[in-house]
Design a protein around this motif. Structure first.
Motif, PDB file in Angstrom:
ATOM      1  N   ARG A  17     -21.380  32.794  10.193  1.00 29.71           N
ATOM      2  CA  ARG A  17     -21.518  32.335   8.808  1.00 29.71           C
ATOM      3  C   ARG A  17     -22.772  32.906   8.149  1.00 29.71           C
ATOM      4  NH1 ARG A  17     -20.148  26.410   7.462  1.00 29.71           N
ATOM      5  NH2 ARG A  17     -18.135  27.386   7.340  1.00 29.71           N
ATOM      6  N   SER A  18     -23.894  32.909   8.873  1.00 28.61           N
ATOM      7  CA  SER A  18     -25.121  33.433   8.274  1.00 28.61           C
ATOM      8  C   SER A  18     -25.024  34.943   8.087  1.00 28.61           C
ATOM      9  CB  SER A  18     -26.340  33.054   9.101  1.00 28.61           C
ATOM     10  OG  SER A  18     -26.332  33.712  10.350  1.00 28.61           O
ATOM     11  N   ALA A  19     -24.297  35.623   8.981  1.00 28.73           N
ATOM     12  CA  ALA A  19     -24.094  37.061   8.813  1.00 28.73           C
ATOM     13  C   ALA A  19     -23.293  37.343   7.548  1.00 28.73           C
ATOM     14  CB  ALA A  19     -23.382  37.646  10.025  1.00 28.73           C
ATOM     15  N   LEU A  20     -22.289  36.529   7.285  1.00 29.38           N
ATOM     16  CA  LEU A  20     -21.510  36.692   6.066  1.00 29.38           C
ATOM     17  C   LEU A  20     -22.374  36.405   4.847  1.00 29.38           C
ATOM     18  CD1 LEU A  20     -18.117  35.043   7.032  1.00 29.38           C
ATOM     19  CD2 LEU A  20     -18.472  37.424   6.395  1.00 29.38           C
ATOM     20  N   ALA A  21     -23.140  35.339   4.906  1.00 36.81           N
ATOM     21  CA  ALA A  21     -23.960  34.937   3.767  1.00 36.81           C
ATOM     22  C   ALA A  21     -25.029  35.980   3.446  1.00 36.81           C
ATOM     23  CB  ALA A  21     -24.598  33.583   4.032  1.00 36.81           C
ATOM     24  N   LYS A  22     -25.555  36.636   4.440  1.00 36.43           N
ATOM     25  CA  LYS A  22     -26.616  37.621   4.223  1.00 36.43           C
ATOM     26  C   LYS A  22     -26.060  38.995   3.846  1.00 36.43           C
ATOM     27  CE  LYS A  22     -29.963  35.382   7.178  1.00 36.43           C
ATOM     28  NZ  LYS A  22     -30.826  35.501   8.343  1.00 36.43           N
ATOM     29  N   GLY A  23     -24.769  39.142   3.804  1.00 33.61           N
ATOM     30  CA  GLY A  23     -24.162  40.423   3.438  1.00 33.61           C
ATOM     31  C   GLY A  23     -24.116  41.419   4.578  1.00 33.61           C
ATOM     32  N   THR A  24     -24.283  40.947   5.800  1.00 30.14           N
ATOM     33  CA  THR A  24     -24.282  41.848   6.948  1.00 30.14           C
ATOM     34  C   THR A  24     -22.960  42.603   7.065  1.00 30.14           C
ATOM     35  OG1 THR A  24     -25.804  40.384   8.120  1.00 30.14           O
ATOM     36  CG2 THR A  24     -24.593  41.971   9.447  1.00 30.14           C
ATOM     37  N   PHE A  25     -21.861  41.914   6.844  1.00 27.33           N
ATOM     38  CA  PHE A  25     -20.552  42.582   6.963  1.00 27.33           C
ATOM     39  C   PHE A  25     -20.356  43.608   5.852  1.00 27.33           C
ATOM     40  CE2 PHE A  25     -19.541  38.876   9.618  1.00 27.33           C
ATOM     41  CZ  PHE A  25     -19.056  39.539  10.724  1.00 27.33           C
ATOM     42  N   ASP A  26     -20.854  43.321   4.646  1.00 26.38           N
ATOM     43  CA  ASP A  26     -20.767  44.315   3.583  1.00 26.38           C
ATOM     44  C   ASP A  26     -21.566  45.561   3.946  1.00 26.38           C
ATOM     45  OD1 ASP A  26     -19.073  43.222   1.539  1.00 26.38           O
ATOM     46  OD2 ASP A  26     -20.643  41.747   1.147  1.00 26.38           O
ATOM     47  N   ARG A  27     -22.772  45.382   4.477  1.00 24.73           N
ATOM     48  CA  ARG A  27     -23.584  46.530   4.869  1.00 24.73           C
ATOM     49  C   ARG A  27     -22.921  47.300   6.016  1.00 24.73           C
ATOM     50  NH1 ARG A  27     -27.607  42.701   3.984  1.00 24.73           N
ATOM     51  NH2 ARG A  27     -27.926  42.366   6.209  1.00 24.73           N
ATOM     52  N   MET A  28     -22.338  46.564   6.970  1.00 26.80           N
ATOM     53  CA  MET A  28     -21.627  47.226   8.067  1.00 26.80           C
ATOM     54  C   MET A  28     -20.423  48.002   7.526  1.00 26.80           C
ATOM     55  SD  MET A  28     -21.779  44.309  11.086  1.00 26.80           S
ATOM     56  CE  MET A  28     -20.143  44.732  11.607  1.00 26.80           C
ATOM     57  N   TYR A  35     -14.737  36.665   1.888  1.00 24.45           N
ATOM     58  CA  TYR A  35     -15.801  35.668   1.946  1.00 24.45           C
ATOM     59  C   TYR A  35     -16.685  35.749   0.695  1.00 24.45           C
ATOM     60  CZ  TYR A  35     -19.773  32.939   3.538  1.00 24.45           C
ATOM     61  OH  TYR A  35     -20.768  32.005   3.642  1.00 24.45           O
ATOM     62  N   GLY A  36     -16.987  36.964   0.281  1.00 28.86           N
ATOM     63  CA  GLY A  36     -17.803  37.143  -0.921  1.00 28.86           C
ATOM     64  C   GLY A  36     -17.130  36.557  -2.145  1.00 28.86           C
ATOM     65  N   ALA A  37     -15.832  36.779  -2.286  1.00 28.61           N
ATOM     66  CA  ALA A  37     -15.102  36.232  -3.435  1.00 28.61           C
ATOM     67  C   ALA A  37     -15.147  34.708  -3.430  1.00 28.61           C
ATOM     68  CB  ALA A  37     -13.660  36.730  -3.426  1.00 28.61           C
ATOM     69  N   ILE A  38     -15.058  34.126  -2.258  1.00 32.88           N
ATOM     70  CA  ILE A  38     -15.134  32.662  -2.156  1.00 32.88           C
ATOM     71  C   ILE A  38     -16.536  32.175  -2.510  1.00 32.88           C
ATOM     72  CG2 ILE A  38     -15.079  30.728  -0.526  1.00 32.88           C
ATOM     73  CD1 ILE A  38     -12.778  32.279   0.908  1.00 32.88           C
ATOM     74  N   GLN A  39     -17.565  32.883  -2.011  1.00 32.37           N
ATOM     75  CA  GLN A  39     -18.945  32.448  -2.222  1.00 32.37           C
ATOM     76  C   GLN A  39     -19.403  32.604  -3.668  1.00 32.37           C
ATOM     77  OE1 GLN A  39     -19.198  30.541   0.484  1.00 32.37           O
ATOM     78  NE2 GLN A  39     -21.357  31.000   0.339  1.00 32.37           N
ATOM     79  N   HIS A  40     -19.207  33.788  -4.246  1.00 32.41           N
ATOM     80  CA  HIS A  40     -19.744  34.014  -5.592  1.00 32.41           C
ATOM     81  C   HIS A  40     -18.694  33.894  -6.685  1.00 32.41           C
ATOM     82  CE1 HIS A  40     -18.109  38.054  -5.187  1.00 32.41           C
ATOM     83  NE2 HIS A  40     -18.922  38.312  -4.172  1.00 32.41           N
ATOM     84  N   GLY A  41     -17.436  33.835  -6.321  1.00 29.90           N
ATOM     85  CA  GLY A  41     -16.387  33.578  -7.292  1.00 29.90           C
ATOM     86  C   GLY A  41     -15.895  34.782  -8.078  1.00 29.90           C
ATOM     87  N   TYR A  42     -16.405  35.968  -7.793  1.00 29.87           N
ATOM     88  CA  TYR A  42     -15.976  37.172  -8.505  1.00 29.87           C
ATOM     89  C   TYR A  42     -14.898  37.888  -7.696  1.00 29.87           C
ATOM     90  CZ  TYR A  42     -20.234  36.493 -11.216  1.00 29.87           C
ATOM     91  OH  TYR A  42     -21.224  35.970 -11.997  1.00 29.87           O
ATOM     92  N   ARG A  57     -24.008  42.901  -4.121  1.00 31.50           N
ATOM     93  CA  ARG A  57     -24.851  42.622  -5.286  1.00 31.50           C
ATOM     94  C   ARG A  57     -24.490  41.276  -5.932  1.00 31.50           C
ATOM     95  NH1 ARG A  57     -27.240  47.558  -7.819  1.00 31.50           N
ATOM     96  NH2 ARG A  57     -26.813  49.242  -6.342  1.00 31.50           N
ATOM     97  N   ALA A  58     -23.207  40.978  -5.972  1.00 29.56           N
ATOM     98  CA  ALA A  58     -22.773  39.699  -6.584  1.00 29.56           C
ATOM     99  C   ALA A  58     -23.224  38.504  -5.761  1.00 29.56           C
ATOM    100  CB  ALA A  58     -21.259  39.683  -6.747  1.00 29.56           C
ATOM    101  N   GLY A  59     -23.408  38.707  -4.470  1.00 30.31           N
ATOM    102  CA  GLY A  59     -23.826  37.627  -3.592  1.00 30.31           C
ATOM    103  C   GLY A  59     -25.307  37.313  -3.652  1.00 30.31           C
ATOM    104  N   ARG A  60     -26.066  38.134  -4.341  1.00 30.75           N
ATOM    105  CA  ARG A  60     -27.514  37.909  -4.417  1.00 30.75           C
ATOM    106  C   ARG A  60     -27.860  36.887  -5.445  1.00 30.75           C
ATOM    107  NH1 ARG A  60     -30.237  43.834  -4.011  1.00 30.75           N
ATOM    108  NH2 ARG A  60     -29.465  44.320  -1.956  1.00 30.75           N
TER     109      ARG A  60
END
Length: 125
Positions: free
Chosen positions: A6-17, A69-76, A122-125
């Motif tokens: 969960r913290s890896a998703l929240a920090k954008g680790t998967f996006d960077r990977m 996960y990003g779409a769920i978190q930031h809604g975009y 970027r949207a998750g920041r």
């Protein structure tokens, strides 16, 4: 230190990977085209369809997890939509014969997917 899922998703680790994987994919496509032109026997290993199918499967899984996960978190939804378009172009490129045309479409798909992951991050920041 290991990050939890969960913290890896929240920090954008998967996006960077996923962006790094997209870069590796683009480098692979260019290298394969060059190697095929120079050394047909070495290029045969890199152009193996199993190699491409495995890479696309990994990209789809990482894309679905990170972009979803990003779409769920930031809604975009736009980053996920752009990423899905990139994955679609990459999947479509796999239907073409190995060669220049396939490499061009794959690199275009990878670039679109990387853009989707960058926008998601970027949207998750």
């Amino acid at each position: 230190m290991l990050l939890t899922f969960r913290s890896a998703l929240a920090k954008g680790t998967f996006d960077r990977m996923a962006v790094a994987l997209s870069g590796l994919c683009a480098a692979h496509c260019v290298a394969t085209a060059v190697i095929l032109g120079l050394l047909a026997t070495a290029g045969g290993f890199l152009s193996n369809p199993l190699f491409h199918e495995t890479g696309l499967t990994i990209a789809i899984v990482l894309g679905a997890v990170a972009l979803g996960y990003g779409a769920i978190q930031h809604g975009y939804m736009m980053p996920a939509a752009i990423g899905a378009l990139g994955l679609g172009v990459m999947a479509g490129a796999m239907t073409l014969d190995h060669g220049f045309e396939e490499s061009v479409y794959t690199v275009i798909g990878v670039a679109i997917l990387a853009l989707g992951h960058d926008l998601n991050h970027r949207a998750g920041r």
